[in-house]
Design a protein around this motif. Structure first.
Motif, PDB file in Angstrom:
ATOM      1  N   ALA A  85      13.718  44.018  23.416  1.00 62.09           N
ATOM      2  CA  ALA A  85      14.384  44.598  22.251  1.00 62.09           C
ATOM      3  C   ALA A  85      15.700  43.867  21.994  1.00 62.09           C
ATOM      4  O   ALA A  85      16.426  43.518  22.923  1.00 62.09           O
ATOM      5  N   LYS A  86      15.988  43.636  20.723  1.00 62.41           N
ATOM      6  CA  LYS A  86      17.229  42.957  20.362  1.00 62.41           C
ATOM      7  C   LYS A  86      18.349  43.985  20.223  1.00 62.41           C
ATOM      8  O   LYS A  86      18.130  45.103  19.755  1.00 62.41           O
ATOM      9  N   ALA A  87      19.541  43.591  20.620  1.00 63.72           N
ATOM     10  CA  ALA A  87      20.693  44.470  20.447  1.00 63.72           C
ATOM     11  C   ALA A  87      20.965  44.659  18.959  1.00 63.72           C
ATOM     12  O   ALA A  87      20.959  43.695  18.189  1.00 63.72           O
ATOM     13  N   ALA A  88      21.188  45.906  18.561  1.00 59.73           N
ATOM     14  CA  ALA A  88      21.411  46.199  17.146  1.00 59.73           C
ATOM     15  C   ALA A  88      22.797  45.720  16.730  1.00 59.73           C
ATOM     16  O   ALA A  88      23.798  46.086  17.368  1.00 59.73           O
ATOM     17  N   PRO A  89      22.903  44.899  15.676  1.00 55.35           N
ATOM     18  CA  PRO A  89      24.222  44.487  15.197  1.00 55.35           C
ATOM     19  C   PRO A  89      24.942  45.668  14.554  1.00 55.35           C
ATOM     20  O   PRO A  89      24.308  46.661  14.169  1.00 55.35           O
ATOM     21  N   PRO A  90      26.265  45.596  14.427  1.00 58.18           N
ATOM     22  CA  PRO A  90      27.006  46.726  13.847  1.00 58.18           C
ATOM     23  C   PRO A  90      26.679  46.914  12.373  1.00 58.18           C
ATOM     24  O   PRO A  90      26.307  45.963  11.685  1.00 58.18           O
ATOM     25  N   PRO A  91      26.813  48.151  11.866  1.00 58.54           N
ATOM     26  CA  PRO A  91      26.574  48.394  10.442  1.00 58.54           C
ATOM     27  C   PRO A  91      27.562  47.612   9.588  1.00 58.54           C
ATOM     28  O   PRO A  91      28.702  47.366   9.995  1.00 58.54           O
ATOM     29  N   ALA A  92      27.128  47.238   8.408  1.00 57.67           N
ATOM     30  CA  ALA A  92      27.985  46.486   7.489  1.00 57.67           C
ATOM     31  C   ALA A  92      29.083  47.388   6.931  1.00 57.67           C
ATOM     32  O   ALA A  92      28.865  48.587   6.733  1.00 57.67           O
ATOM     33  N   PRO A  93      30.253  46.833   6.655  1.00 58.63           N
ATOM     34  CA  PRO A  93      31.307  47.627   6.004  1.00 58.63           C
ATOM     35  C   PRO A  93      30.984  47.836   4.527  1.00 58.63           C
ATOM     36  O   PRO A  93      30.034  47.245   3.997  1.00 58.63           O
TER      37      PRO A  93
END
Length: 279
Positions: free
Chosen positions: A157-165
């Motif tokens: 599983a890939k680490a989830a990137p942070p939500p966009a601003p």
């Protein structure tokens, strides 16, 4: 996968020229798809980004691959990797395309490179387009195309990137089937990932239909034009993640020195396409 890079790089320098007149009917269909209004009479300025809908490849049905793209080879090198995507690029806008003029796209392969990425082998093909309207050089485009393998089943599983601003300027878009179909039709794009839901889920393994990279880039250029009141001089962008038709997405813009920083993002998701426009 081992690629014959020397063979693929033999495509560097290959050229192609395609032409098509800009008709009132095409402009009306473009405006209807993007929710725009404007003068559609001959001689008027055509909407920015309409060049992506002019003189597209028109391969016969028996020359299409299983994904709906033209079979590999021809102008683009025959990269033997199954997934092909628009990774990024740039536009330099010099003048307006005019309705009624014939637009010519002169294309040349500038580079072919292979890299190893998180998902395996990646092959990048850089194409430069010179766009002429009538006898005028109106636009220069660099297109970065990436080819890659399918994701291995059961991979880590890939680490989830942070939500966009959220941007200072923000527009919400519903990626409906009619929107994706219309843009595919405007660009004569037979790639099944944009309209064939069973194929995209069962063969490609995606959760839904994919929003076109050129569609997102066009929407961001249009947002930049609305914010500043005129078409930008340059627009550079790259794709970072995929937007599916499973939720709405946003177009965002914020001031960035002498230009604008722009991006798209699915609701609650990371930045999908990031861009910068200057005037």
């Amino acid at each position: 996968m081992d690629l014959d890079l020397d063979h693929l790089r033999s495509w560097i320098g290959r050229e192609e020229a395609k032409s098509e007149p800009v008709t009132t009917a095409l402009v009306e269909r473009f405006d209807a798809t993007f929710g725009r209004t404007g003068d559609t009479t001959p001689g008027a300025a055509a909407p920015v980004m309409i060049h992506l809908c002019l003189a597209p490849p028109a391969a016969p049905m028996d020359q299409l691959g299983p994904d709906g793209h033209p079979a590999r080879g021809g102008f683009l090198p025959p990269v033997p990797l199954p997934r092909r995507m628009w990774a990024g690029g740039s536009f330099a806008f010099h003048d307006d395309i005019r309705i009624g003029e014939t637009v010519t796209r002169r294309s040349v392969i500038r580079d072919v490179a292979v890299k190893q990425g998180r998902t395996g082998t990646l092959c990048f093909v850089t194409v430069e387009h010179r766009i002429e309207s009538g006898s005028r050089h109106v636009l220069t485009e660099r297109q970065d195309i990436v080819y890659r393998d399918l994701d291995p089943p059961g991979g880590p599983a890939k680490a989830a990137p942070p939500p966009a601003p959220e941007g200072t300027h923000r527009v919400t878009v519903a990626p409906t089937a009619p929107l994706l179909f219309r843009y595919s039709a405007l660009t004569f794009n037979g790639h099944r990932i944009h309209y064939d839901a069973p194929y995209v889920r069962e063969v490609e393994g995606y959760p839904g239909l994919i929003v076109h990279g050129p569609l997102q880039a066009s929407q961001l250029v249009h947002l930049a034009e609305r914010v500043r009141g005129r078409v930008p001089r340059t627009f550079d962008f790259r794709s970072l993640s995929t937007i599916f038709d499973t939720a709405d997405y946003t177009l965002n813009a914020t001031e960035d020195g002498d230009g604008l920083k722009l991006w798209t993002a699915q609701r609650g998701g990371p930045v999908a396409m990031e861009a910068r426009a200057t005037w």
